[in-house]
Design a protein around this motif. Structure first.
Motif, PDB file in Angstrom:
ATOM      1  N   ARG A  75       0.827  -1.205   0.000  1.00  0.00           N
ATOM      2  CA  ARG A  75       0.000   0.000   0.000  1.00  0.00           C
ATOM      3  C   ARG A  75       0.862   1.257   0.000  1.00  0.00           C
ATOM      4  O   ARG A  75       0.541   2.253  -0.668  1.00  0.00           O
ATOM      5  CB  ARG A  75      -0.906  -0.011   1.239  1.00  0.00           C
ATOM      6  CG  ARG A  75      -1.953   1.097   1.255  1.00  0.00           C
ATOM      7  CD  ARG A  75      -2.984   0.875   0.182  1.00  0.00           C
ATOM      8  NE  ARG A  75      -4.007   1.926   0.185  1.00  0.00           N
ATOM      9  CZ  ARG A  75      -4.955   2.020  -0.732  1.00  0.00           C
ATOM     10  NH1 ARG A  75      -5.014   1.144  -1.716  1.00  0.00           N
ATOM     11  NH2 ARG A  75      -5.847   2.993  -0.667  1.00  0.00           N
ATOM     12  N   TRP A  78       2.077   1.810  -3.477  1.00  0.00           N
ATOM     13  CA  TRP A  78       0.988   2.345  -4.306  1.00  0.00           C
ATOM     14  C   TRP A  78       0.820   3.839  -4.085  1.00  0.00           C
ATOM     15  O   TRP A  78       0.616   4.606  -5.043  1.00  0.00           O
ATOM     16  CB  TRP A  78      -0.305   1.607  -3.980  1.00  0.00           C
ATOM     17  CG  TRP A  78      -1.478   2.105  -4.775  1.00  0.00           C
ATOM     18  CD1 TRP A  78      -1.852   1.712  -6.022  1.00  0.00           C
ATOM     19  CD2 TRP A  78      -2.402   3.128  -4.375  1.00  0.00           C
ATOM     20  NE1 TRP A  78      -2.961   2.424  -6.433  1.00  0.00           N
ATOM     21  CE2 TRP A  78      -3.336   3.299  -5.437  1.00  0.00           C
ATOM     22  CE3 TRP A  78      -2.558   3.898  -3.230  1.00  0.00           C
ATOM     23  CZ2 TRP A  78      -4.373   4.219  -5.381  1.00  0.00           C
ATOM     24  CZ3 TRP A  78      -3.591   4.816  -3.172  1.00  0.00           C
ATOM     25  CH2 TRP A  78      -4.494   4.977  -4.239  1.00  0.00           C
ATOM     26  N   LEU A  79       0.912   4.274  -2.853  1.00  0.00           N
ATOM     27  CA  LEU A  79       0.784   5.701  -2.555  1.00  0.00           C
ATOM     28  C   LEU A  79       1.907   6.500  -3.213  1.00  0.00           C
ATOM     29  O   LEU A  79       1.661   7.543  -3.841  1.00  0.00           O
ATOM     30  CB  LEU A  79       0.804   5.920  -1.041  1.00  0.00           C
ATOM     31  CG  LEU A  79      -0.461   5.526  -0.287  1.00  0.00           C
ATOM     32  CD1 LEU A  79      -0.179   5.372   1.208  1.00  0.00           C
ATOM     33  CD2 LEU A  79      -1.563   6.564  -0.508  1.00  0.00           C
ATOM     34  N   TYR A  80       3.154   6.038  -3.069  1.00  0.00           N
ATOM     35  CA  TYR A  80       4.284   6.729  -3.700  1.00  0.00           C
ATOM     36  C   TYR A  80       4.089   6.817  -5.214  1.00  0.00           C
ATOM     37  O   TYR A  80       4.313   7.871  -5.830  1.00  0.00           O
ATOM     38  CB  TYR A  80       5.591   5.985  -3.411  1.00  0.00           C
ATOM     39  CG  TYR A  80       6.094   6.042  -1.988  1.00  0.00           C
ATOM     40  CD1 TYR A  80       6.140   7.232  -1.263  1.00  0.00           C
ATOM     41  CD2 TYR A  80       6.571   4.885  -1.358  1.00  0.00           C
ATOM     42  CE1 TYR A  80       6.617   7.271   0.026  1.00  0.00           C
ATOM     43  CE2 TYR A  80       7.065   4.918  -0.068  1.00  0.00           C
ATOM     44  CZ  TYR A  80       7.078   6.107   0.628  1.00  0.00           C
ATOM     45  OH  TYR A  80       7.566   6.130   1.916  1.00  0.00           O
ATOM     46  N   THR A  82       1.305   6.507  -7.009  1.00  0.00           N
ATOM     47  CA  THR A  82       0.098   7.215  -7.441  1.00  0.00           C
ATOM     48  C   THR A  82       0.272   8.724  -7.389  1.00  0.00           C
ATOM     49  O   THR A  82      -0.136   9.442  -8.311  1.00  0.00           O
ATOM     50  CB  THR A  82      -1.101   6.793  -6.571  1.00  0.00           C
ATOM     51  OG1 THR A  82      -1.279   5.379  -6.699  1.00  0.00           O
ATOM     52  CG2 THR A  82      -2.373   7.503  -7.010  1.00  0.00           C
ATOM     53  N   VAL A 130       0.724  12.026   1.623  1.00  0.00           N
ATOM     54  CA  VAL A 130       1.159  10.706   1.152  1.00  0.00           C
ATOM     55  C   VAL A 130       2.365  10.216   1.941  1.00  0.00           C
ATOM     56  O   VAL A 130       2.446   9.033   2.307  1.00  0.00           O
ATOM     57  CB  VAL A 130       1.476  10.743  -0.359  1.00  0.00           C
ATOM     58  CG1 VAL A 130       2.349   9.558  -0.774  1.00  0.00           C
ATOM     59  CG2 VAL A 130       0.183  10.737  -1.160  1.00  0.00           C
ATOM     60  N   LEU A 133       0.966   9.031   5.231  1.00  0.00           N
ATOM     61  CA  LEU A 133       0.211   7.783   5.092  1.00  0.00           C
ATOM     62  C   LEU A 133       1.142   6.599   4.836  1.00  0.00           C
ATOM     63  O   LEU A 133       0.949   5.511   5.404  1.00  0.00           O
ATOM     64  CB  LEU A 133      -0.808   7.907   3.954  1.00  0.00           C
ATOM     65  CG  LEU A 133      -1.916   8.945   4.138  1.00  0.00           C
ATOM     66  CD1 LEU A 133      -2.744   9.063   2.869  1.00  0.00           C
ATOM     67  CD2 LEU A 133      -2.800   8.595   5.319  1.00  0.00           C
ATOM     68  N   ALA A 134       2.147   6.799   3.984  1.00  0.00           N
ATOM     69  CA  ALA A 134       3.097   5.721   3.695  1.00  0.00           C
ATOM     70  C   ALA A 134       3.911   5.376   4.937  1.00  0.00           C
ATOM     71  O   ALA A 134       4.177   4.199   5.210  1.00  0.00           O
ATOM     72  CB  ALA A 134       4.021   6.127   2.543  1.00  0.00           C
ATOM     73  N   GLN A 137       1.774   3.198   7.035  1.00  0.00           N
ATOM     74  CA  GLN A 137       1.664   1.857   6.461  1.00  0.00           C
ATOM     75  C   GLN A 137       2.928   1.037   6.721  1.00  0.00           C
ATOM     76  O   GLN A 137       2.863  -0.128   7.128  1.00  0.00           O
ATOM     77  CB  GLN A 137       1.412   1.952   4.956  1.00  0.00           C
ATOM     78  CG  GLN A 137       0.057   2.491   4.568  1.00  0.00           C
ATOM     79  CD  GLN A 137      -1.083   1.537   4.869  1.00  0.00           C
ATOM     80  OE1 GLN A 137      -0.901   0.326   4.950  1.00  0.00           O
ATOM     81  NE2 GLN A 137      -2.273   2.077   5.039  1.00  0.00           N
ATOM     82  N   ILE A 205      -6.079   9.518  -4.517  1.00  0.00           N
ATOM     83  CA  ILE A 205      -5.707   8.946  -3.213  1.00  0.00           C
ATOM     84  C   ILE A 205      -6.753   9.176  -2.129  1.00  0.00           C
ATOM     85  O   ILE A 205      -6.539   8.815  -0.974  1.00  0.00           O
ATOM     86  CB  ILE A 205      -4.358   9.524  -2.729  1.00  0.00           C
ATOM     87  CG1 ILE A 205      -4.473  11.035  -2.468  1.00  0.00           C
ATOM     88  CG2 ILE A 205      -3.241   9.220  -3.711  1.00  0.00           C
ATOM     89  CD1 ILE A 205      -3.293  11.627  -1.709  1.00  0.00           C
ATOM     90  N   SER A 208      -7.652   6.824   0.731  1.00  0.00           N
ATOM     91  CA  SER A 208      -6.629   6.533   1.745  1.00  0.00           C
ATOM     92  C   SER A 208      -6.520   7.625   2.804  1.00  0.00           C
ATOM     93  O   SER A 208      -5.870   7.430   3.830  1.00  0.00           O
ATOM     94  CB  SER A 208      -5.266   6.363   1.065  1.00  0.00           C
ATOM     95  OG  SER A 208      -5.273   5.283   0.159  1.00  0.00           O
TER      96      SER A 208
END
Length: 295
Positions: A75, A78-80, A82, A130, A133-134, A137, A205, A208
């Motif tokens: 995940r 994916w954030l990085y 996106t 992001v 959030l990363a 995660q 995003i 998220s």
């Protein structure tokens, strides 16, 4: 995810415009970033391990952890990816192979439109979210842990610190000027939920971002940015960063004249993917460190 973590690290480019742009920021965080590529090479570098059997065990465990859907590593990637992809334009492919010389900005202007200040401040704040959030995660903590993230910034190093340096320089100082922190906070206060809903990066995003509604998500974005504003301000002042000295170092990579400075930020958005590149390196390092601890 279609690629395994070892493929992602093995396939990182040795030298492209992203790498050149990041190297231009070495004066900001001297010696912090080494363009570490190759999964086995990363294991050796991070751990200092030379025993082939142990290297294999570490690699196997790191791959297992990455593939475990209950963990947050995929995940985070994916954030990085996106947030980088939302900045892209079709013209980026035209420059993919121009790594042996300075790239003239003039020939690329037809593909570029500098972002209005409102749009640039939204994108800057979303990139920061992001990163938060990363971080959550990767560390297995709730995605709304703003305080944990803000506190952890003091311990950032290596590719993670370089990513934040690039965020400050490429998405803050260059497009928004020396007062980018105040400008962004001011714009966030003026934004409405509909402003976010019209933004491509936000829509990519939004699921998220904590918050039950666009208004709740906007509140989270504002709180996140405010929590890091002191760190960013100190980062800029402690290093004496200005748009001028960042641009001066970038001129080793991009050829531009004084009247085209406004286009540099847009050029970097289109031609670089520094979040994904350094994000893969961060993930590899964290997975390897955890694998060593668990073997």
């Amino acid at each position: 995810m279609s690629n395994s973590i070892f493929e992602l690290v093995d396939q990182l480019p040795k030298d492209n415009l992203t790498v050149k742009a990041l190297r231009a920021l070495d004066f900001v965080v001297p010696g912090e970033w080494n363009n570490l590529i190759g999964f086995e090479n990363t294991i050796r570098t991070v751990t200092g391990e030379t025993d082939e059997e142990m290297i294999q065990q570490i690699g196997d465990r790191a791959i297992y952890l990455y593939n475990d859907k209950s963990e947050g590593y995929q995940r985070a990637l994916w954030l990085y990816q996106t947030i980088d992809n939302s900045d892209k334009a079709l013209g980026a492919a035209a420059l993919a192979n121009k790594v042996s010389e300075k790239v003239p900005l003039l020939g690329f202007l037809g593909n570029l439109t500098p972002k209005p200040e409102k749009l640039q401040t939204i994108d800057l704040s979303l990139k920061l979210v992001v990163e938060l959030l990363a971080f959550c995660q990767i560390n297995g903590i709730p995605g709304d842990s703003i305080g944990d993230f803000a506190g952890a910034l003091a311990d950032y190093g290596g590719e993670s610190l370089m990513r934040m340096a690039a965020l400050v320089c490429f998405d803050g100082l260059i497009p928004l000027g020396p007062d980018f922190i105040l400008a962004t906070q001011s714009w966030i206060q003026k934004l409405s939920p509909s402003d976010l809903q019209e933004n491509q990066s936000f829509n990519a995003i939004k699921d998220s971002i904590p918050g039950e509604s666009p208004g709740g998500k906007l509140g989270f974005i504002g709180e996140s940015f405010s929590s890091v504003s002191g760190w960013m301000g100190s980062f800029v002042s402690d290093r004496g960063l200005t748009p001028q000295n960042v641009l001066g170092n970038l001129q080793n990579v991009v050829e531009f004249s004084a009247d085209k400075v406004d286009y540099v930020g847009a050029f970097l958005d289109v031609t670089t993917n520094y979040y994904e590149h350094t994000g893969v390196q961060t993930l590899a390092r964290r997975l390897i460190e955890r694998a060593v601890a668990e073997i």
